[in-house]
Design a protein around this motif. Structure first.
Motif, PDB file in Angstrom:
ATOM      1  N   ILE A  80      35.463  76.342  21.110  1.00 37.31           N
ATOM      2  CA  ILE A  80      36.279  76.781  19.983  1.00 37.31           C
ATOM      3  C   ILE A  80      37.733  76.970  20.395  1.00 37.31           C
ATOM      4  N   ARG A  81      37.955  77.450  21.619  1.00 42.78           N
ATOM      5  CA  ARG A  81      39.342  77.616  22.067  1.00 42.78           C
ATOM      6  C   ARG A  81      40.043  76.263  22.170  1.00 42.78           C
ATOM      7  N   SER A  82      39.318  75.245  22.602  1.00 42.60           N
ATOM      8  CA  SER A  82      39.895  73.904  22.725  1.00 42.60           C
ATOM      9  C   SER A  82      40.293  73.361  21.362  1.00 42.60           C
ATOM     10  N   VAL A  83      39.439  73.564  20.358  1.00 38.73           N
ATOM     11  CA  VAL A  83      39.741  73.096  18.998  1.00 38.73           C
ATOM     12  C   VAL A  83      40.972  73.819  18.451  1.00 38.73           C
ATOM     13  N   GLU A  84      41.054  75.113  18.687  1.00 40.37           N
ATOM     14  CA  GLU A  84      42.203  75.893  18.205  1.00 40.37           C
ATOM     15  C   GLU A  84      43.508  75.399  18.822  1.00 40.37           C
ATOM     16  N   GLN A  85      43.461  75.085  20.113  1.00 36.97           N
ATOM     17  CA  GLN A  85      44.675  74.668  20.812  1.00 36.97           C
ATOM     18  C   GLN A  85      45.146  73.281  20.388  1.00 36.97           C
ATOM     19  N   GLN A  86      44.222  72.467  19.882  1.00 37.63           N
ATOM     20  CA  GLN A  86      44.586  71.117  19.448  1.00 37.63           C
ATOM     21  C   GLN A  86      45.217  71.091  18.060  1.00 37.63           C
ATOM     22  N   LEU A  87      45.146  72.207  17.354  1.00 39.67           N
ATOM     23  CA  LEU A  87      45.688  72.266  16.005  1.00 39.67           C
ATOM     24  C   LEU A  87      47.209  72.220  16.047  1.00 39.67           C
ATOM     25  N   ASP A  88      47.791  71.237  15.387  1.00 38.64           N
ATOM     26  CA  ASP A  88      49.250  71.065  15.351  1.00 38.64           C
ATOM     27  C   ASP A  88      49.795  71.677  14.061  1.00 38.64           C
ATOM     28  N   VAL A  89      50.330  72.886  14.172  1.00 36.45           N
ATOM     29  CA  VAL A  89      50.823  73.591  12.979  1.00 36.45           C
ATOM     30  C   VAL A  89      52.313  73.891  13.060  1.00 36.45           C
ATOM     31  N   GLU A  90      52.967  73.451  14.138  1.00 36.73           N
ATOM     32  CA  GLU A  90      54.373  73.818  14.336  1.00 36.73           C
ATOM     33  C   GLU A  90      55.282  73.250  13.249  1.00 36.73           C
ATOM     34  N   HIS A  91      54.886  72.136  12.654  1.00 36.25           N
ATOM     35  CA  HIS A  91      55.726  71.492  11.644  1.00 36.25           C
ATOM     36  C   HIS A  91      55.435  72.011  10.235  1.00 36.25           C
ATOM     37  N   LEU A  92      54.423  72.857  10.106  1.00 30.76           N
ATOM     38  CA  LEU A  92      54.010  73.327   8.785  1.00 30.76           C
ATOM     39  C   LEU A  92      54.724  74.612   8.385  1.00 30.76           C
ATOM     40  N   ASP A  93      54.839  74.826   7.087  1.00 37.24           N
ATOM     41  CA  ASP A  93      55.275  76.118   6.579  1.00 37.24           C
ATOM     42  C   ASP A  93      54.319  77.183   7.116  1.00 37.24           C
ATOM     43  N   PRO A  94      54.809  78.373   7.506  1.00 36.96           N
ATOM     44  CA  PRO A  94      53.941  79.402   8.099  1.00 36.96           C
ATOM     45  C   PRO A  94      52.714  79.750   7.257  1.00 36.96           C
ATOM     46  N   VAL A  95      52.873  79.766   5.939  1.00 36.42           N
ATOM     47  CA  VAL A  95      51.733  80.064   5.070  1.00 36.42           C
ATOM     48  C   VAL A  95      50.666  78.969   5.210  1.00 36.42           C
ATOM     49  N   ASP A  96      51.090  77.712   5.163  1.00 33.69           N
ATOM     50  CA  ASP A  96      50.152  76.598   5.315  1.00 33.69           C
ATOM     51  C   ASP A  96      49.542  76.565   6.716  1.00 33.69           C
ATOM     52  N   ALA A  97      50.350  76.907   7.711  1.00 33.36           N
ATOM     53  CA  ALA A  97      49.863  76.921   9.089  1.00 33.36           C
ATOM     54  C   ALA A  97      48.757  77.962   9.267  1.00 33.36           C
ATOM     55  N   LEU A  98      48.968  79.150   8.685  1.00 32.71           N
ATOM     56  CA  LEU A  98      47.956  80.197   8.808  1.00 32.71           C
ATOM     57  C   LEU A  98      46.676  79.808   8.071  1.00 32.71           C
ATOM     58  N   ARG A  99      46.834  79.180   6.912  1.00 32.85           N
ATOM     59  CA  ARG A  99      45.652  78.701   6.180  1.00 32.85           C
ATOM     60  C   ARG A  99      44.878  77.677   7.003  1.00 32.85           C
ATOM     61  N   GLN A 100      45.592  76.753   7.608  1.00 37.17           N
ATOM     62  CA  GLN A 100      44.915  75.708   8.382  1.00 37.17           C
ATOM     63  C   GLN A 100      44.162  76.298   9.566  1.00 37.17           C
ATOM     64  N   LEU A 101      44.768  77.278  10.241  1.00 38.41           N
ATOM     65  CA  LEU A 101      44.107  77.907  11.382  1.00 38.41           C
ATOM     66  C   LEU A 101      42.833  78.631  10.934  1.00 38.41           C
ATOM     67  N   ALA A 102      42.931  79.354   9.825  1.00 40.52           N
ATOM     68  CA  ALA A 102      41.757  80.073   9.306  1.00 40.52           C
ATOM     69  C   ALA A 102      40.662  79.100   8.884  1.00 40.52           C
ATOM     70  N   GLU A 103      41.040  78.016   8.219  1.00 38.18           N
ATOM     71  CA  GLU A 103      40.060  77.046   7.749  1.00 38.18           C
ATOM     72  C   GLU A 103      39.393  76.303   8.905  1.00 38.18           C
ATOM     73  N   LEU A 104      40.172  76.019   9.957  1.00 38.13           N
ATOM     74  CA  LEU A 104      39.591  75.374  11.135  1.00 38.13           C
ATOM     75  C   LEU A 104      38.529  76.275  11.764  1.00 38.13           C
ATOM     76  N   THR A 105      38.833  77.559  11.889  1.00 43.46           N
ATOM     77  CA  THR A 105      37.869  78.503  12.461  1.00 43.46           C
ATOM     78  C   THR A 105      36.639  78.618  11.569  1.00 43.46           C
ATOM     79  N   PHE A 106      36.859  78.675  10.268  1.00 45.32           N
ATOM     80  CA  PHE A 106      35.770  78.726   9.295  1.00 45.32           C
ATOM     81  C   PHE A 106      34.837  77.532   9.481  1.00 45.32           C
ATOM     82  N   ASP A 107      35.416  76.338   9.551  1.00 48.30           N
ATOM     83  CA  ASP A 107      34.623  75.114   9.696  1.00 48.30           C
ATOM     84  C   ASP A 107      33.860  75.091  11.021  1.00 48.30           C
TER      85      ASP A 107
END
Length: 219
Positions: A80-107
């Motif tokens: 799970i840590r590896s999947v989290e680290q591969q998530l590229d959210v630096e280019h996203l709006d912070p709100v969208d970035a936080l949603r993507q991180l939460a949804e990735l963990t959910f999945d």
């Protein structure tokens, strides 16, 4: 930390690949056995019998039942840590970035129920085996750093509060995802609602993000 074989596999690259496949197969079977039966209930004999190797080779690769169990935990958490680290959210709006991180963990939690069981089992043992792993000591740091950067960017844009603790946010995400999977059966018996019902999946996925954003948004 899991023990390594007392000697490196000899015979060139193919022998090394065979050793890696054998080790991976043992870990696959051991993960299911420990997740289903717990540390105490799982038997090394049964794990060996369900692989294409022997009990002697199992001990050759891992040293002991406890070291095998620690190796299973290490691989589960590393996944799970590896999947989290591969998530590229630096280019996203912070709100969208936080949603993507939460949804990735959910999945991830939904698709890896054995991970949830292993975490629950290790908590029964008060994390005594987890404490013996050198691999896991700083494993969560990169994931927390990603979360910290998202929160800082959100604060800089005026979207998030400046006093949000990244570890609190991580706890909210984990608590929601783990509860949904770990308590699925008891929750269903008590309330007649299956939290993993596919018809409610997107509702819960959105709910998690909404809860997070409600917590971090600037007032």
């Amino acid at each position: 930390m899991s023990a390594q074989p007392s000697e490196a596999p000899a015979g060139g690259p193919e022998r090394v690949r065979d050793a890696e496949r054998t080790r991976a197969e043992i870990l696959d079977v051991a993960t299911r056995e420990f997740a289903d039966k717990g540390y105490t209930g799982a038997r090394v004999d049964e794990i060996a019998a369900k692989t294409s190797t022997t009990k002697r080779m199992l001990y050759y690769y891992f040293g002991s039942k406890e070291q095998l169990y620690v190796a299973v935990l290490e691989r589960a958490y590393t996944g799970i840590r590896s999947v989290e680290q591969q998530l590229d959210v630096e280019h996203l709006d912070p709100v969208d970035a936080l949603r993507q991180l939460a949804e990735l963990t959910f999945d991830y939690h939904e698709s890896h129920p054995d991970f949830i069981r292993l975490v629950s089992i290790e908590n029964v043992h008060r994390a005594e085996h987890l404490e013996r792993s050198a691999v896991l000591a700083g494993l969560a740091n990169p994931a927390l750093e990603v979360l910290t950067r998202i929160l800082r960017r959100g604060h800089a844009t005026g979207q998030f509060r400046g006093d949000v603790d990244p570890l609190d946010v991580h706890m909210i995400i984990s608590a929601f995802c783990v509860f949904r999977t770990a308590n699925r059966h008891t929750f269903n018996v008590i309330f007649q609602r299956d939290m993993l019902d596919s018809d409610r999946r997107e509702h819960y996925r959105t709910m998690l993000s909404d809860l997070l954003l409600e917590h971090v948004r600037a007032r």
